[in-house]
Design an enzyme around this catalytic site. Structure first.
Site, short mmCIF file in Angstrom:
data_model
loop_
_atom_site.label_atom_id
_atom_site.label_comp_id
_atom_site.label_asym_id
_atom_site.label_seq_id
_atom_site.Cartn_x
_atom_site.Cartn_y
_atom_site.Cartn_z
N PHE A 1 10.14 46.27 -17.96
CA PHE A 1 9.22 45.29 -18.54
C PHE A 1 8.68 45.89 -19.83
O PHE A 1 8.82 47.08 -20.09
CB PHE A 1 8.07 45.00 -17.55
N GLN B 1 -4.58 37.14 -24.35
CA GLN B 1 -3.20 37.53 -24.62
C GLN B 1 -2.31 36.32 -24.87
O GLN B 1 -2.38 35.33 -24.13
CB GLN B 1 -2.64 38.29 -23.40
N HIS C 1 1.47 35.16 -24.79
CA HIS C 1 2.77 35.57 -24.25
C HIS C 1 3.86 35.15 -25.24
O HIS C 1 3.83 34.02 -25.74
CB HIS C 1 3.00 34.91 -22.89
N LEU D 1 5.86 28.89 -19.15
CA LEU D 1 6.28 30.28 -19.34
C LEU D 1 7.74 30.52 -18.99
O LEU D 1 8.24 30.02 -17.99
CB LEU D 1 5.43 31.18 -18.43
N GLU E 1 8.85 37.44 -18.89
CA GLU E 1 9.28 38.64 -19.61
C GLU E 1 10.52 39.25 -18.95
O GLU E 1 11.28 39.98 -19.57
CB GLU E 1 8.12 39.64 -19.58
N ARG F 1 3.35 42.97 -25.44
CA ARG F 1 3.29 41.53 -25.73
C ARG F 1 2.59 41.22 -27.04
O ARG F 1 2.99 40.29 -27.75
CB ARG F 1 2.56 40.83 -24.60
N HIS G 1 -2.01 33.05 -22.62
CA HIS G 1 -1.44 33.38 -21.30
C HIS G 1 -2.41 34.08 -20.36
O HIS G 1 -2.48 33.75 -19.19
CB HIS G 1 -0.22 34.28 -21.54
N ARG H 1 -2.83 43.51 -22.04
CA ARG H 1 -2.31 43.78 -20.70
C ARG H 1 -0.80 43.97 -20.74
O ARG H 1 -0.11 43.26 -21.47
CB ARG H 1 -2.64 42.61 -19.79
C1 LIG Z 1 2.92 31.18 -15.57
C2 LIG Z 1 2.36 32.54 -15.30
C3 LIG Z 1 3.19 33.58 -14.94
C4 LIG Z 1 2.66 34.85 -14.70
N1 LIG Z 1 3.52 35.85 -14.35
C5 LIG Z 1 3.01 37.07 -14.04
C6 LIG Z 1 3.85 38.12 -13.60
O1 LIG Z 1 5.06 37.96 -13.41
N2 LIG Z 1 3.29 39.33 -13.34
C7 LIG Z 1 1.96 39.56 -13.48
O2 LIG Z 1 1.51 40.68 -13.22
N3 LIG Z 1 1.14 38.58 -13.90
C8 LIG Z 1 1.62 37.34 -14.17
N4 LIG Z 1 0.78 36.35 -14.58
C9 LIG Z 1 -0.66 36.58 -14.54
C10 LIG Z 1 -1.14 36.54 -13.10
O3 LIG Z 1 -0.32 35.70 -12.34
C11 LIG Z 1 -2.58 36.03 -12.99
O4 LIG Z 1 -3.41 36.75 -13.86
C12 LIG Z 1 -3.09 36.23 -11.57
O5 LIG Z 1 -2.20 35.68 -10.63
C13 LIG Z 1 -4.47 35.63 -11.40
O6 LIG Z 1 -4.81 35.69 -10.04
P1 LIG Z 1 -6.27 35.32 -9.56
O7 LIG Z 1 -6.26 35.45 -8.09
O8 LIG Z 1 -7.26 36.10 -10.33
O9 LIG Z 1 -6.47 33.80 -9.99
P2 LIG Z 1 -5.63 32.43 -9.62
O10 LIG Z 1 -4.37 32.71 -8.92
O11 LIG Z 1 -5.61 31.61 -10.85
O12 LIG Z 1 -6.59 31.76 -8.56
C14 LIG Z 1 -7.83 31.22 -8.90
C15 LIG Z 1 -8.45 30.60 -7.67
O13 LIG Z 1 -9.78 30.22 -7.96
C16 LIG Z 1 -10.01 28.92 -7.51
N5 LIG Z 1 -11.04 28.35 -8.37
C17 LIG Z 1 -11.13 28.36 -9.72
N6 LIG Z 1 -12.24 27.72 -10.13
C18 LIG Z 1 -12.87 27.31 -9.01
C19 LIG Z 1 -14.06 26.58 -8.76
N7 LIG Z 1 -14.85 26.13 -9.73
N8 LIG Z 1 -14.39 26.32 -7.47
C20 LIG Z 1 -13.60 26.73 -6.43
N9 LIG Z 1 -12.47 27.42 -6.63
C21 LIG Z 1 -12.12 27.70 -7.90
C22 LIG Z 1 -8.67 28.21 -7.60
O14 LIG Z 1 -8.62 27.13 -6.71
C23 LIG Z 1 -7.73 29.35 -7.20
O15 LIG Z 1 -7.62 29.39 -5.79
C24 LIG Z 1 1.28 35.08 -14.83
C25 LIG Z 1 0.44 34.03 -15.18
C26 LIG Z 1 0.98 32.78 -15.44
C27 LIG Z 1 0.03 31.69 -15.87
#
Ligand SMILES: Cc1cc2nc3c(=O)[nH]c(=O)nc-3n(C[C@H](O)[C@H](O)[C@H](O)COP(=O)(O)OP(=O)(O)OC[C@H]3O[C@@H](n4cnc5c(N)ncnc54)[C@H](O)[C@@H]3O)c2cc1C
Length: 560
Positions: A116, A229, A231, A241, A244, A275, A339, A374
């Site tokens: 990566f 960031q 992407h 997306l 990568e 990135r 991203h 990141r």
């Molecule tokens: C398309 C894409 C691909 C990616 N690919 C990678 C990868 O391959 N490798 C990597 O390391 N990172 C990747 N990332 C980044 C990474 O996936 C995210 O940063 C990470 O998954 C975020 O996880 P999280 O648990 O913090 O939030 P999320 O998975 O976004 O979860 C947020 C949670 O909060 C809840 N929530 C939000 N607001 C409220 C509210 N007001 N009330 C109640 N609930 C709420 C939602 O319902 C959800 O359950 C990617 C991101 C994207 C967008």
């Protein structure tokens, strides 16, 4: 009040679920609140993989992973947090595998690892290109297996602070309507990112930075908010997306002349530079007229159909569905898109914040392991490692304290603000303000930044925030009133955007994702190797700084 728990986790993505599991296993009574069904969280959209120094594909070590991460962060990451992160990551991956995550394997049976960006060794563990989907299913199974209550389709609105402690969350019940308070002796925020502040983004519709704004409004400090960031490979025109992992598997980036332009910008790492570097190179090509329709081309043809079908089936499908292009036969148009938010709620290494009883983990938090930029694959890993640490710490605190209490006056205040919004009979609808926010953030706070444009964005935000004061919610109903929740989300995005711009104007240097080629083209360690801290004061933002924690990695020039 409808429930009372030891630990209340807000958010059910990878960070929230990992925190809930850890808190439960530490002996706490745990509940999660989520505006979406857990498996629909944005984590499920992660494609490329998750980083840990297992050393299966080539020699590797947590020290090398830490060095790459510190360098990738442009020396703004907190090095003690990074060292802890890279040391604990391998154990966390093995735990996920034991829970049933079916990662792609090598011929010899060990977990496969792909290269990566900006990684000194192939370190990204993956499940084809649906890694997030696999993780979210496995974590949800573990949640279901335990007695963890899920307040599903509950929209968290305010952190209930009483006696200088977080003691619960005031929510809007999406299915039945009405404000409901859930009490917790400790609260873990895990609400994810805020990419929807931008018109062109890879982020799901729900990524509106709600938890970050809730913490801001509760008086907590946000750290490094200027760092969003971009992407390098988001599909034109949808912004979806392409992982990568495509470049990890060997895809080229070419301009309209067919030139592999990364040779001019990062002669060693080429397409696998970090990135920020690749996005800036693409944007320069596009700005200087060597793009095609505002994009460049991602060419995978030389990988051959077998490799594309085996390793990148999701990317192929996305390209065919959303750009009408099959990457086996044609290059795919891509451009940089918003991203990942490196900034967020300031936390210590156990997710603890300035407010007793409040913890944060995942993309809404800033520990900081990512600093100014990141590395791909480090975010999923962060959600797991720091989700686990936060859940454990929140449980330990909760179990050593007996009660939680949310006074009725807090609920009455919330009810009054809600009435004010819902009783309004005319005003501007939220969608137009939301569109203007997305468009202007892209224009004035995108891949490249400069003073003039950031000042312009401050004026635009002042106007949008003024118009927001009379925003009109047309739907007055109780059941699935998305008109109401979108209006609240918009308010959250406007306030956190203000923090981003204020911090961006303050940072008079170029570092990581904050690139100011016209006015401050270089990194200035003497004056700016520190974190920006933004807080809510009155109706605006107060700015201060905090030091970067350095263990052994001295800043060097960053070359790839
Ligand atoms: C398309 C894409 C691909 C990616 N690919 C990678 C990868 O391959 N490798 C990597 O390391 N990172 C990747 N990332 C980044 C990474 O996936 C995210 O940063 C990470 O998954 C975020 O996880 P999280 O648990 O913090 O939030 P999320 O998975 O976004 O979860 C947020 C949670 O909060 C809840 N929530 C939000 N607001 C409220 C509210 N007001 N009330 C109640 N609930 C709420 C939602 O319902 C959800 O359950 C990617 C991101 C994207 C967008």
């Amino acid at each position: 009040m409808i429930g009372e728990h030891d630990v209340l986790v807000v958010g059910a993505g990878c960070a929230g679920m990992r925190a809930a599991i850890a808190a439960f296993d530490a002996g706490a009574d745990v509940a999660m609140i989520s505006k979406l069904h857990p498996t629909r969280s944005h984590s499920g959209a992660a494609e490329g993989g998750i980083n840990a120094a297992l050393g299966n594909a080539a020699e590797d070590s947590p020290e090398l992973h830490a060095y790459d991460t510190v360098k990738g962060s442009d020396y703004l990451g907190d090095q003690d947090a990074i060292e802890l992160f890279t040391a604990e990551a391998p154990g966390d991956i093995i735990q996920l595998e034991h829970w049933g995550a079916f990662f792609t394997r090598r011929e010899d049976g060990r977990l496969a690892q792909r290269p990566f960006g900006a990684a000194g060794s192939p370190r990204t563990v993956f499940a084809a290109d649906i890694t997030g989907h696999v993780l979210i299913q496995v974590l949800y199974e573990q949640v279901c297996k335990r007695d963890i209550k899920v307040y599903e389709e509950f929209f968290a609105w305010q952190i209930a602070v009483n006696d200088d402690r977080a003691q619960g969350v005031i929510c809007w019940d999406l299915l039945n309507g009405g404000l409901k308070t859930v009490r917790g002796k400790t609260v873990v925020m895990a609400t994810g990112g805020a990419g929807r502040q931008y018109r062109a983004t890879t982020n799901a519709y729900a990524c509106t930075g709600d938890g970050t704004a809730m913490a801001l409004h509760a008086g907590l400090p946000l750290k490094d908010m200027e760092f969003m960031q971009f992407h390098p490979t988001t599909l034109f025109p949808s912004g979806i997306l392409l992982t990568e992992g495509c470049r990890g598997e060997g895809a080229f980036l070419v301009n309209k002349d067919g030139e592999r332009f990364m040779q001019r910008y990062a002669p060693n790492a080429l397409e696998l530079a970090s990135r920020d570097v690749v996005s800036r190179s693409e944007q320069t090509e596009i700005d200087e007229g060597r793009g095609i329709n505002g994009s460049v081309m991602l060419d995978m043809r030389h990988l051959g159909p077998d490799r594309i079908i085996e390793r990148l089936p999701g990317s192929r499908e996305l390209s065919m569905t959303f750009a009408g292009v099959d990457p086996i036969f044609e290059p795919v148009p891509v451009r940089p898109g918003a991203h990942y938010h490196m900034g967020g709620i300031e936390t210590g290494n156990d997710g603890e914040t300035e407010l007793t009883g409040l913890y944060a983990a995942g993309e809404c938090a800033c520990v900081s392991v990512h600093g100014a930029n990141r590395l791909g694959g480090n975010s999923l890993m962060e959600t797991i490692t720091f989700g686990r640490r936060s859940g454990t710490a929140a449980a330990e605190w909760a179990l050593s304290h007996t009660t939680s209490d949310v006074p009725e006056s807090l609920e009455r205040d919330a009810e009054r603000s809600l009435r004010e919004l819902l009783d309004r009979e005319s005003g501007e609808r939220p969608w137009k303000i939301r569109d203007e926010l997305g468009q202007s953030m892209l224009e004035n706070f995108g891949v490249f930044r400069q003073e003039e444009k950031m000042l312009r964005q401050l004026e635009i935000l002042a106007d949008l925030r003024e118009r927001y004061r009379s925003v009109y919610v047309e739907d007055k109903g109780q059941v699935f009133n998305s008109d109401l929740t979108q209006a609240i989300e918009l308010g959250n995005m406007l306030d956190t955007a203000l923090c981003m711009i204020e911090a961006g104007i303050w940072r008079k240097e170029s570092r990581g994702a904050h690139a100011r080629p016209h006015d401050y083209p270089t990194r200035d360690d003497a004056n700016f190797m520190k974190h920006s801290i933004t807080r809510w004061r009155g109706d605006g933002v107060e700015l201060s700084t905090s030091p970067v924690r350095v263990t052994k990695y001295e800043p060097e020039e960053r070359k790839y």
